[in-house]
Design a protein around this motif. Structure first.
Motif, PDB file in Angstrom:
ATOM      1  N   SER A 233       0.623  15.223 -14.128  1.00 48.91           N
ATOM      2  CA  SER A 233      -0.601  15.115 -14.935  1.00 48.91           C
ATOM      3  C   SER A 233      -0.460  13.873 -15.808  1.00 48.91           C
ATOM      4  CB  SER A 233      -0.801  16.370 -15.784  1.00 48.91           C
ATOM      5  OG  SER A 233       0.349  16.666 -16.556  1.00 48.91           O
ATOM      6  N   TRP A 234      -1.458  12.981 -15.739  1.00 49.79           N
ATOM      7  CA  TRP A 234      -1.317  11.652 -16.333  1.00 49.79           C
ATOM      8  C   TRP A 234      -2.515  11.317 -17.225  1.00 49.79           C
ATOM      9  CZ3 TRP A 234       2.541   8.398 -13.412  1.00 49.79           C
ATOM     10  CH2 TRP A 234       2.935   7.273 -14.133  1.00 49.79           C
ATOM     11  N   TYR A 235      -2.930  12.261 -18.056  1.00 53.15           N
ATOM     12  CA  TYR A 235      -4.040  12.046 -18.975  1.00 53.15           C
ATOM     13  C   TYR A 235      -5.227  11.368 -18.270  1.00 53.15           C
ATOM     14  CZ  TYR A 235      -1.250  13.528 -23.037  1.00 53.15           C
ATOM     15  OH  TYR A 235      -0.514  14.251 -23.939  1.00 53.15           O
ATOM     16  N   TRP A 236      -5.655  10.192 -18.720  1.00 56.37           N
ATOM     17  CA  TRP A 236      -6.859   9.551 -18.187  1.00 56.37           C
ATOM     18  C   TRP A 236      -6.653   8.945 -16.796  1.00 56.37           C
ATOM     19  CZ3 TRP A 236     -11.210   7.128 -21.426  1.00 56.37           C
ATOM     20  CH2 TRP A 236     -11.540   7.954 -22.490  1.00 56.37           C
ATOM     21  N   ASP A 237      -5.413   8.888 -16.318  1.00 57.06           N
ATOM     22  CA  ASP A 237      -5.166   8.402 -14.959  1.00 57.06           C
ATOM     23  C   ASP A 237      -5.303   9.506 -13.923  1.00 57.06           C
ATOM     24  OD1 ASP A 237      -4.815   5.641 -14.665  1.00 57.06           O
ATOM     25  OD2 ASP A 237      -2.858   5.697 -15.629  1.00 57.06           O
ATOM     26  N   GLY A 238      -5.499  10.752 -14.349  1.00 56.80           N
ATOM     27  CA  GLY A 238      -5.758  11.830 -13.418  1.00 56.80           C
ATOM     28  C   GLY A 238      -4.527  12.625 -13.035  1.00 56.80           C
ATOM     29  N   VAL A 239      -4.600  13.254 -11.863  1.00 55.33           N
ATOM     30  CA  VAL A 239      -3.488  14.009 -11.275  1.00 55.33           C
ATOM     31  C   VAL A 239      -2.952  13.203 -10.097  1.00 55.33           C
ATOM     32  CG1 VAL A 239      -2.818  16.108 -10.057  1.00 55.33           C
ATOM     33  CG2 VAL A 239      -4.376  16.243 -12.006  1.00 55.33           C
ATOM     34  N   LEU A 240      -1.650  12.931 -10.107  1.00 52.34           N
ATOM     35  CA  LEU A 240      -1.020  12.122  -9.077  1.00 52.34           C
ATOM     36  C   LEU A 240      -0.002  12.948  -8.301  1.00 52.34           C
ATOM     37  CD1 LEU A 240      -1.948  10.065 -11.387  1.00 52.34           C
ATOM     38  CD2 LEU A 240      -0.211   8.533 -10.463  1.00 52.34           C
ATOM     39  N   VAL A 241       0.195  12.574  -7.034  1.00 53.00           N
ATOM     40  CA  VAL A 241       1.258  13.135  -6.216  1.00 53.00           C
ATOM     41  C   VAL A 241       2.104  11.973  -5.708  1.00 53.00           C
ATOM     42  CG1 VAL A 241       1.865  14.571  -4.246  1.00 53.00           C
ATOM     43  CG2 VAL A 241      -0.257  15.022  -5.503  1.00 53.00           C
ATOM     44  N   LEU A 242       3.406  12.042  -5.943  1.00 49.31           N
ATOM     45  CA  LEU A 242       4.330  10.991  -5.508  1.00 49.31           C
ATOM     46  C   LEU A 242       5.334  11.560  -4.525  1.00 49.31           C
ATOM     47  CD1 LEU A 242       5.319   9.341  -8.938  1.00 49.31           C
ATOM     48  CD2 LEU A 242       3.288   8.925  -7.556  1.00 49.31           C
ATOM     49  N   ASP A 243       5.631  10.795  -3.488  1.00 48.48           N
ATOM     50  CA  ASP A 243       6.747  11.106  -2.607  1.00 48.48           C
ATOM     51  C   ASP A 243       7.981  10.425  -3.202  1.00 48.48           C
ATOM     52  OD1 ASP A 243       8.689  11.189  -0.582  1.00 48.48           O
ATOM     53  OD2 ASP A 243       7.172  11.111   1.002  1.00 48.48           O
ATOM     54  N   VAL A 244       8.943  11.239  -3.661  1.00 51.46           N
ATOM     55  CA  VAL A 244      10.166  10.697  -4.273  1.00 51.46           C
ATOM     56  C   VAL A 244      11.388  11.071  -3.440  1.00 51.46           C
ATOM     57  CG1 VAL A 244       9.218  10.653  -6.604  1.00 51.46           C
ATOM     58  CG2 VAL A 244      10.392  12.709  -5.813  1.00 51.46           C
ATOM     59  N   THR A 245      11.176  11.334  -2.144  1.00 53.05           N
ATOM     60  CA  THR A 245      12.290  11.681  -1.265  1.00 53.05           C
ATOM     61  C   THR A 245      13.374  10.619  -1.343  1.00 53.05           C
ATOM     62  OG1 THR A 245      10.700  12.754   0.217  1.00 53.05           O
ATOM     63  CG2 THR A 245      12.897  12.317   1.089  1.00 53.05           C
ATOM     64  N   ASP A 246      12.942   9.358  -1.351  1.00 52.63           N
ATOM     65  CA  ASP A 246      13.849   8.253  -1.660  1.00 52.63           C
ATOM     66  C   ASP A 246      13.613   7.897  -3.110  1.00 52.63           C
ATOM     67  OD1 ASP A 246      15.256   5.937  -2.045  1.00 52.63           O
ATOM     68  OD2 ASP A 246      14.252   4.793  -0.456  1.00 52.63           O
ATOM     69  N   PRO A 247      14.487   8.343  -4.009  1.00 51.20           N
ATOM     70  CA  PRO A 247      14.222   8.115  -5.439  1.00 51.20           C
ATOM     71  C   PRO A 247      14.192   6.642  -5.820  1.00 51.20           C
ATOM     72  CG  PRO A 247      16.460   8.917  -5.123  1.00 51.20           C
ATOM     73  CD  PRO A 247      15.773   9.029  -3.785  1.00 51.20           C
ATOM     74  N   TYR A 248      14.732   5.793  -4.943  1.00 47.60           N
ATOM     75  CA  TYR A 248      14.731   4.366  -5.216  1.00 47.60           C
ATOM     76  C   TYR A 248      13.434   3.696  -4.761  1.00 47.60           C
ATOM     77  CZ  TYR A 248      19.664   5.011  -6.244  1.00 47.60           C
ATOM     78  OH  TYR A 248      20.848   5.431  -6.800  1.00 47.60           O
ATOM     79  N   ASN A 249      12.556   4.457  -4.118  1.00 49.06           N
ATOM     80  CA  ASN A 249      11.308   3.898  -3.605  1.00 49.06           C
ATOM     81  C   ASN A 249      10.193   4.941  -3.688  1.00 49.06           C
ATOM     82  OD1 ASN A 249       9.474   2.170  -2.328  1.00 49.06           O
ATOM     83  ND2 ASN A 249      10.032   2.940  -0.302  1.00 49.06           N
ATOM     84  N   PRO A 250       9.749   5.308  -4.898  1.00 47.37           N
ATOM     85  CA  PRO A 250       8.668   6.298  -5.028  1.00 47.37           C
ATOM     86  C   PRO A 250       7.348   5.728  -4.531  1.00 47.37           C
ATOM     87  CG  PRO A 250       9.139   5.300  -7.142  1.00 47.37           C
ATOM     88  CD  PRO A 250      10.176   4.770  -6.198  1.00 47.37           C
ATOM     89  N   VAL A 251       6.547   6.573  -3.909  1.00 48.12           N
ATOM     90  CA  VAL A 251       5.272   6.133  -3.352  1.00 48.12           C
ATOM     91  C   VAL A 251       4.187   7.141  -3.719  1.00 48.12           C
ATOM     92  CG1 VAL A 251       3.993   5.601  -1.245  1.00 48.12           C
ATOM     93  CG2 VAL A 251       6.418   4.983  -1.412  1.00 48.12           C
ATOM     94  N   GLU A 252       3.092   6.647  -4.253  1.00 44.89           N
ATOM     95  CA  GLU A 252       1.968   7.525  -4.541  1.00 44.89           C
ATOM     96  C   GLU A 252       1.244   7.865  -3.240  1.00 44.89           C
ATOM     97  OE1 GLU A 252      -2.355   7.461  -6.786  1.00 44.89           O
ATOM     98  OE2 GLU A 252      -0.768   6.141  -7.522  1.00 44.89           O
ATOM     99  N   VAL A 253       1.001   9.171  -3.016  1.00 45.74           N
ATOM    100  CA  VAL A 253       0.346   9.603  -1.780  1.00 45.74           C
ATOM    101  C   VAL A 253      -0.958  10.341  -2.036  1.00 45.74           C
ATOM    102  CG1 VAL A 253       2.480   9.681  -0.442  1.00 45.74           C
ATOM    103  CG2 VAL A 253       1.736  11.726  -1.686  1.00 45.74           C
ATOM    104  N   ALA A 254      -1.268  10.671  -3.271  1.00 49.34           N
ATOM    105  CA  ALA A 254      -2.527  11.362  -3.549  1.00 49.34           C
ATOM    106  C   ALA A 254      -2.857  11.236  -5.026  1.00 49.34           C
ATOM    107  CB  ALA A 254      -2.438  12.832  -3.155  1.00 49.34           C
ATOM    108  N   ARG A 255      -4.167  11.281  -5.292  1.00 45.35           N
ATOM    109  CA  ARG A 255      -4.611  11.232  -6.687  1.00 45.35           C
ATOM    110  C   ARG A 255      -6.003  11.861  -6.790  1.00 45.35           C
ATOM    111  NH1 ARG A 255      -4.314   6.466 -11.095  1.00 45.35           N
ATOM    112  NH2 ARG A 255      -2.511   5.950  -9.840  1.00 45.35           N
ATOM    113  N   PHE A 256      -6.244  12.524  -7.927  1.00 43.68           N
ATOM    114  CA  PHE A 256      -7.590  12.974  -8.265  1.00 43.68           C
ATOM    115  C   PHE A 256      -7.977  12.360  -9.594  1.00 43.68           C
ATOM    116  CE2 PHE A 256     -10.675  15.529 -10.484  1.00 43.68           C
ATOM    117  CZ  PHE A 256     -11.625  15.799  -9.510  1.00 43.68           C
ATOM    118  N   LEU A 257      -9.121  11.704  -9.607  1.00 42.91           N
ATOM    119  CA  LEU A 257      -9.698  11.175 -10.833  1.00 42.91           C
ATOM    120  C   LEU A 257     -11.200  11.102 -10.611  1.00 42.91           C
ATOM    121  CD1 LEU A 257      -9.221   9.953 -13.669  1.00 42.91           C
ATOM    122  CD2 LEU A 257      -9.136   7.709 -12.580  1.00 42.91           C
ATOM    123  N   ASP A 258     -11.946  11.941 -11.296  1.00 44.29           N
ATOM    124  CA  ASP A 258     -13.391  12.007 -11.121  1.00 44.29           C
ATOM    125  C   ASP A 258     -14.021  12.397 -12.449  1.00 44.29           C
ATOM    126  OD1 ASP A 258     -16.025  12.441 -10.520  1.00 44.29           O
ATOM    127  OD2 ASP A 258     -15.656  13.656  -8.743  1.00 44.29           O
TER     128      ASP A 258
END
Length: 646
Positions: free
Chosen positions: A577-602
């Motif tokens: 949960s990221w306040y005004w940036d919405g709800v994010l989902v990150l793939d952190v399987t490789d902690p050295y290379n996190p990747v955003e894979v989903a977001r809700f902001l409406d």
């Protein structure tokens, strides 16, 4: 600020030595009726690719998700609407129900204040079951529910928001969530008896909680807003009679010892004011940046109940072995001041480990951002200085204060607490955004005085009592004028008192900080729990920005807030949960290379109020994501596409 039981001058002087600012306020699966949980997740179009490509192309993994064509790859399935600015706090989901908390208003005793209980057994048709009332004068920031040996147990925190409020936490049985049964109120105190008896350090607020079990024993871990022993463990095996069994505080860390705090202190019984208590207090109030303290903010306990992860603000991310709850032992402290954030602060606010504990995602909360151009929020005149404030106060940004410092007299205009408007004088034509300071009950506000008009006179820092500051331009202050002071060196209410004594009808406090970014996530490699390694950072476009503009609203809040981590097969994902940036989902399987894979902001979903997501929760191996929006209540999402890992 710690609430003293006396306003006497002696206690005030002592409180200057003892009391520092605490973290705000530091401030979340059933079937949806659509058949098999996995079918639509596996077969839906993968919507994560555009965000993946954006992240991979951006240095330092700063997400550009909100500006991508595809942003709503979190499917909104259900709402528990509670439309009201800043009303909703955290969220927790359990056995077909979700529970959300209440912020300062409405305060306990007013209609709607408390834990809202939502039936989410059908995620498409969320319904309100009822409200567990807050104690009068208290707010319910955090709520947790778990299956314990004694049944389905709910605990919620108490923090004072009005007269006669109490701290501590409440315990309920929710075997039937529609008919919760009250079991106990628990008062939480400082662990040091000397401070309890001599300074009234009792009945402190609790900011966060976590339930856990060890075999046939049940426990709750609490973040207590005390001076010492912020992490407290209570045995609730008999939930009608909780008992404090163990504690830990930053004053016990090796870093504290290295900075002059004696080792091996009996923190419960010590009466050594000069040799132990003052050094311990000094260490706990000497952190990094604008909010420099080492007090605990949040707790996560491992699924097996053996280890606690403490988001310990400027002490860093603390890992404790709690297999013996009566004697927590330190495993490690994860902290990297130089590389761990974009502005050299720590502000460890929340954390969550992967299932095997090899990856930990930590959130840094920061409200001291964009200080040069945006007025600071969350400032309070709360009677730490003897006597209540006699005039209202408002805050302006650093750059606005620079204008007044350079043009100290002759500027005539008005303020209503939300803006400062100059109509004549060297700064004529300027309008400066402002934020009114909260005050003690009974102290005047701009709601009482209405718009005030007069000359704005620069008087310096306004620390006349504690620092001996002279009142600059004293001869230019006529009764009813408005004093402008610089933030720093003394309490806000002392600045107001200095302005009042000089004849001013209001005080304007100019910030003293230069612009810095907001804050994001730290992803840690805990392959060796005793020696965690900072693997990477993750920030959004706006949290990484040092100033508003473009997609970053000057009125927005772009700090990260809470995080949940889930391990599914060989994939590890963080839900944020990221306040005004919405709800994010990150793939952190490789902690050295996190990747955003989903977001809700409406921002069309809250009846004109922006998305402002505070809490996040997800039951392991369940497809639904629960989020609490400060302005809009409960959201229930389902992640779409193969990026969901289902």
């Amino acid at each position: 600020m710690i609430k003293l039981r006396s306003r006497g001058w002696l206690l005030f002087v002592a409180s200057l030595l003892l009391v520092g600012l605490l973290a705000p306020a530091a401030i979340a699966h059933p079937d949806d009726g659509g058949g098999d949980h996995d079918d639509d997740v596996h077969n839906a179009e993968d919507l994560s690719a555009p965000l993946v490509a954006l992240d991979m192309a951006t240095e330092m993994i700063v997400s550009d998700g909100p500006q991508a064509k595809v942003t709503k790859n979190l499917d909104l399935r259900g709402r528990g609407e509670r439309i009201g600015a800043d009303e909703t706090t955290d969220v927790w989901a359990h056995n077909g129900y979700a529970y959300t908390g209440t912020f300062n208003s409405p305060c306990g005793g007013e209609e709607g204040a408390g834990i809202w209980v939502w039936d989410t057994s059908n995620a498409n048709k969320v319904s309100l079951v009822g409200v567990i009332d807050s104690p009068v004068g208290s707010r319910t920031n955090d709520v947790k529910v778990a299956t314990m040996n004694s049944g389905e147990i709910l605990v919620h925190s108490n923090e004072v928001c009005g007269a006669d409020g109490v701290g501590g936490f409440e315990v309920y049985n929710v075997d039937d969530p529609a008919n919760p049964v009250f079991l106990a109120h628990v008062q939480t105190d400082d662990v040091n008896i000397f401070l309890q008896q001599n300074f009234g350090f009792t009945d402190f607020g609790v900011h966060n909680l976590f339930l856990f079990t060890q075999d046939d024993k049940d426990y709750v871990a609490a973040t207590v807003e005390s001076l010492f022993g912020n992490f407290q463990i209570f045995d609730i095996t008999d939930p009608t009679s909780p008992t404090l069994v163990g504690f830990w505080g930053a004053e016990q860390s090796p870093n504290a010892v290295a900075n002059g705090v004696p080792a091996g202190v009996d923190w419960v019984n010590t009466t050594d004011f000069a040799g132990v208590i003052l050094p311990g207090n000094a260490y706990n109030n000497a952190g990094f940046g604008a909010s420099a303290n080492r007090f605990l903010h949040d707790i996560t306990v491992s699924a097996d109940g053996t280890h606690a992860y403490l988001a310990n603000w400027d002490e860093g991310l603390v890992l404790l072995d709690i297999r013996n709850p009566a004697s927590p032992s330190l495993v490690s402290i994860a902290i990297d001041v130089a590389n761990g954030s974009l502005d050299g602060e720590v502000n460890s606010h929340s954390s969550w480990p992967s299932e095997d504990g090899s990856i930990v995602v930590e959130g840094e909360e920061d409200f001291s951002a964009w200080e040069g151009t945006i007025p600071p929020g969350n400032l309070t005149m709360d009677s730490s200085f003897p006597g209540d404030p006699q005039i209202p106060g408002t805050a302006i940004a650093t750059e606005a204060g620079d204008d007044f410092e350079a043009n100290q007299t002759g500027n005539v205009g008005s303020t209503d607490g939300t803006s400062v408007v100059i109509t004549s004088g060297p700064l004529a034509g300027n309008t400066y955004p402002a934020v009114e300071l909260a005050t003690a009950a009974g102290s005047p506000t701009f709601g009482d005085t209405g718009t005030l008009t007069g000359e704005f006179v620069w008087i310096g820092r306004g620390c006349a009592t504690s620092q001996g500051d002279a009142v600059l331009n004293a001869s230019d202050i006529d009764p009813g004028d408005i004093a402008v002071v610089r933030r720093g060196a003394c309490f806000f209410e002392e600045k107001a008192d200095t302005a009042f004594n000089a004849g001013a009808a209001a005080v304007v406090i100019a910030n003293n900080q230069q612009s810095t970014p907001w804050s994001g996530l730290r992803i840690w490699d805990y392959s060796d729990p005793a020696n965690p390694v900072l693997a990477s950072l993750f920030d959004t476009t706006c949290s990484a920005s040092s100033s508003p503009g473009g997609p970053c609203d000057p009125a927005g809040t772009y700090s990260v807030h809470n995080v949940i981590v889930e391990t599914t097969g060989n994939k590890v994902k963080a839900y944020v949960s990221w306040y005004w940036d919405g709800v994010l989902v990150l793939d952190v399987t490789d902690p050295y290379n996190p990747v955003e894979v989903a977001r809700f902001l409406d921002n069309s979903t809250n009846g004109g109020l922006p998305n402002d997501f505070w809490g996040i929760d997800k039951i392991p191996n369940d497809p639904f994501i629960y989020a609490s929006d400060r302005n809009g209540g409960l959201y229930v999402f389902k992640e779409q596409g193969s990026g969901s890992g289902k």
